[in-house]
Design a protein around this motif. Structure first.
Motif, mmCIF file in Angstrom:
data_model
loop_
_atom_site.group_PDB
_atom_site.id
_atom_site.type_symbol
_atom_site.label_atom_id
_atom_site.label_comp_id
_atom_site.label_asym_id
_atom_site.label_seq_id
_atom_site.Cartn_x
_atom_site.Cartn_y
_atom_site.Cartn_z
ATOM 1 N N LEU A 257 0.845 -1.201 0.000
ATOM 2 C CA LEU A 257 0.000 0.000 0.000
ATOM 3 C C LEU A 257 0.877 1.247 0.000
ATOM 4 O O LEU A 257 0.590 2.213 -0.702
ATOM 5 N N ARG A 261 1.435 3.987 -3.290
ATOM 6 C CA ARG A 261 0.507 5.057 -2.880
ATOM 7 C C ARG A 261 0.363 6.141 -3.940
ATOM 8 O O ARG A 261 -0.583 6.917 -3.904
ATOM 9 N N ALA A 293 -7.229 4.165 0.994
ATOM 10 C CA ALA A 293 -6.157 4.328 0.012
ATOM 11 C C ALA A 293 -6.665 4.132 -1.416
ATOM 12 O O ALA A 293 -5.890 4.186 -2.371
#
Ligand code: MLT
Ligand code: MN
Ligand code: ZN
Length: 306
Positions: A257, A261, A293
């Motif tokens: 993640l 990003r 996210a």
């Protein structure tokens, strides 16, 4: 391009037959907010009639039955024109042996994955009952190749494979040395629409090549095996870490993640999710973090048009 997720779990599925961890037990008891998942496989098609599978899971028979698009149109027929393998792990290949009802199969894989599956394997003889029962079409690294029907017609889907940090399948460890062909990423483009699917089911490390491909993708599927490196150790203190299994965890400052990003908003999904992963609980902080996210988890039966 039409996309149908047939299975979204890692090897073992969710729940796993020999697991009573809080996730698996909670799912069986109906006390956690989570969905059952079969082992990872995705079907894609440019025209909705001719389909290709990305990986062949041990649950392939039930997965085919669950999706009318893959049902035969007449006696002894299948809309499955070909199967692409991203590595030689049994959760990706075992389904081939279940497709043994004397039906010709086309399999796209690297030479290393083909040899890992076929060499010295007495069970493979069940797919060699007649000449041409299995046609292997070699995926050469970094060289685009057409996804063709069994008869050799172009379908308008063009794939490209590249080497991704991975490892040998468990059953080949110690038998031969690792090769860059052991684990690949796939970028599949629909030449009519320009839509691009990037499929990264097993990723040991995010390198520039993965980031570049993800940036270009209309839709990304990415390795969601583990949330944290030592996740399996809460179940079994002797279990390997995520990195030893060549699965980069999702969480943490070095996790996927964080590494991804910078992606623009778009469709991105974690797939090959292990039953130990806390993200499977839809009321967990980990799942909330994934949604914040801009990601989601792939689920069995999910359909997209790209
Ligand atoms: C993996 O994804 O690491 C493998 O499926 C593990 C295994 O083969 O048990
Ligand atoms: Mn696996
Ligand atoms: Zn479990």
């Amino acid at each position: 391009m039409q996309v149908r997720v047939l299975g979204s779990a890692a090897g073992g599925g969710f729940p796993q037959w020999n697991c009573g961890c809080p996730n698996c037990a909670g799912l069986r008891a109906g006390t956690v907010r989570a969905r059952a998942r079969t082992q990872e496989s995705v079907a894609i098609s440019a025209d909705g009639a001719r389909w290709f599978l990305l990986n062949a899971s041990p649950e392939i028979r039930a997965q085919v039955e669950a999706f009318p698009g893959l049902h035969p149109k007449r006696p002894r027929h299948s809309p499955i024109e070909g199967i692409l393998l991203t590595n030689g792990d049994l959760d990706h290949c075992l389904g081939l042996l279940s497709l043994r009802e004397s039906h010709p199969l086309v399999v796209y894989a690297t030479r290393a994955v083909e040899e890992g599956f076929t060499r010295e394997d007495v069970l493979y003889r069940t797919l060699q009952r007649f000449d041409g029962q299995v046609t292997w079409r070699h995926a050469m690294l970094d060289t685009p190749f057409d996804l063709m029907t069994h008869a050799g017609e172009r379908t308008g889907l063009i794939a490209r494979a590249w080497a991704v940090a991975g490892k040998l399948p468990v059953h080949l460890e110690g038998l031969r040395s690792p090769s860059p062909e052991d684990n690949i990423g796939l970028e599949i483009r629909d030449e009519a629409t320009g839509a691009t699917l990037v499929y990264l089911a097993s990723v040991g490390q995010v390198r520039d090549r993965e980031v570049e491909a993800a940036l270009r993708a209309s839709c990304l599927f990415f390795d969601g095996t583990f949330w944290s490196s030592d996740e399996l150790r809460s179940i079994d203190p002797n279990a390997p870490r995520a990195e030893q299994m060549a699965h980069l965890p999702m969480g943490g400052s070095e996790g996927s993640l964080a590494r991804l990003r910078e992606l623009p908003p778009g469709r991105r999904f974690f797939i090959h999710i292990n039953n130990s992963n806390p993200v499977l609980r839809e009321d967990s902080p980990e799942y909330a973090g994934v949604r914040e996210a801009g990601w989601d988890l792939a689920w069995d039966g999910m359909e997209l048009t790209l």
